[in-house]
Design a protein around this motif. Structure first.
Motif, PDB file in Angstrom:
ATOM      1  N   UNK A  68      -1.589 -13.448  -2.154  1.00 48.63           N
ATOM      2  CA  UNK A  68      -1.274 -13.978  -3.480  1.00 48.63           C
ATOM      3  C   UNK A  68      -1.144 -12.833  -4.478  1.00 48.63           C
ATOM      4  N   UNK A  69      -0.065 -12.847  -5.242  1.00 51.82           N
ATOM      5  CA  UNK A  69       0.153 -11.832  -6.252  1.00 51.82           C
ATOM      6  C   UNK A  69       0.884 -10.599  -5.772  1.00 51.82           C
ATOM      7  N   UNK A  70       1.063 -10.460  -4.458  1.00 51.85           N
ATOM      8  CA  UNK A  70       1.840  -9.333  -3.946  1.00 51.85           C
ATOM      9  C   UNK A  70       3.299  -9.519  -4.357  1.00 51.85           C
ATOM     10  N   UNK A  71       3.900  -8.472  -4.854  1.00 50.84           N
ATOM     11  CA  UNK A  71       5.264  -8.547  -5.361  1.00 50.84           C
ATOM     12  C   UNK A  71       6.212  -7.712  -4.505  1.00 50.84           C
ATOM     13  N   UNK A  72       7.489  -7.917  -4.747  1.00 52.84           N
ATOM     14  CA  UNK A  72       8.484  -7.083  -4.081  1.00 52.84           C
ATOM     15  C   UNK A  72       8.280  -5.620  -4.461  1.00 52.84           C
ATOM     16  N   UNK A  73       7.900  -5.364  -5.701  1.00 51.67           N
ATOM     17  CA  UNK A  73       7.634  -3.986  -6.120  1.00 51.67           C
ATOM     18  C   UNK A  73       6.490  -3.376  -5.313  1.00 51.67           C
ATOM     19  N   UNK A  74       5.471  -4.174  -5.004  1.00 52.44           N
ATOM     20  CA  UNK A  74       4.374  -3.684  -4.168  1.00 52.44           C
ATOM     21  C   UNK A  74       4.874  -3.313  -2.776  1.00 52.44           C
TER      22      UNK A  74
END
Length: 285
Positions: A68-74
């Motif tokens: 949860x909260x992991x983004x493409x930017x990550x």
């Protein structure tokens, strides 16, 4: 010239484990490779007690997950870190499958100098639309998303992630999943692959800023490996992505290859793919 490192980027609900047979074949051909686990994947994934047998549907629908909260930017930042380390040893060929193409595209937008060749294997490389919007296009009309809906184990808006129940015993859901991803595999291959999947995936698939950018992504030599029997990502959408990429950077078009088989067959029967990928080393300057 130093041997390249093949950096393998998995798709949705997958992880580095699915690349093991391909890595073995690449190694036997004399090629070095590393398979990444994007944030929240592999041994960093969440496997709930509710996911074990006997399953607890209420727990599956409610318990949180680490992704949860992991983004493409990550994801792109993590991949970039891997590329920085791999680049110290020589050229880098990035091989992205399925949803992994979004991460590879974002990394190429940010740090094109780290990639000597970018390879999409039936993978998303959005140019004109965001990925979710391609699903409404005519090229995706043959994809029966409704048949896979029973696999969804929770409300994504409530949990803040995608959660699928790949350990379902529902025969219709399993049949739909096999038809979509490994129709040309045996039942044993299908169930084995299914047990490498993890239940959770992040929601962020990017914005218009994450689409392929001509000034950066467009500088990287690239190959698209079409999977001729893919029904989850039909040839029509694969070919559209190739056309859009070529139109964006006509002076740097895709090198296009084709493998027979479904979305996952190239991983369960990896020798042809290993030969195809291995041949790309000869294209490096």
């Amino acid at each position: 010239m130093p041997q390249p490192t093949y950096v393998l980027v998995h798709g949705a609900f997958a992880n580095s484990f699915s690349f093991a047979p391909l890595q073995a074949e690449l190694g036997l051909l004399g090629h070095r490779s590393v398979a990444v686990d994007l944030p929240g994947h592999g041994f960093r994934a969440t496997y709930l007690r509710a996911y074990q047998s006997p399953q607890d549907p209420e727990g599956l629908a409610a318990e949180p997950g680490a992704i949860k909260g992991v983004t493409l930017a990550d994801n792109a930042a993590y991949l970039t870190g891997v590329l920085e380390r791999a680049r110290r040893n020589g050229p880098v060929i990035v091989v992205a499958h399925s949803r992994g193409g979004i991460t590879a595209t974002a990394a190429a937008n940010a740090r094109p100098e780290l990639i000597d060749r970018l390879v999409y294997v039936s993978a998303w490389c959005p140019v004109e639309l965001d990925v979710q919007d391609y699903y409404a296009e005519p090229e995706m009309a043959t994809v029966d998303a409704a048949a896979l809906a029973p696999l969804l184990a929770a409300d994504p808006s409530r949990l803040g992630l995608l959660r699928a129940n790949f350990r379902t015993a529902d025969p219709e859901a399993l049949a739909a999943l096999k038809a979509a991803f490994l129709a040309d595999g045996t039942e044993e291959e299908f169930l084995t692959f299914l047990n490498t999947f993890q239940p959770d995936e992040n929601l962020d698939a990017g914005t218009p800023d994450d689409r392929a950018q001509a000034a950066t992504w467009g500088r990287v030599p690239r190959t698209y490996v079409r999977l001729a029997g893919d029904t989850s990502m039909p040839l029509a959408i694969q070919d559209r992505l190739i056309r859009e990429g070529d139109a964006l950077t006509p002076d740097n078009p895709y090198d296009v290859r084709t493998l027979e088989g479904s979305h996952l067959k190239w991983l369960t029967d990896p020798a042809p793919a290993a030969r195809t990928l291995g041949a790309l080393a000869a294209l490096l300057p």
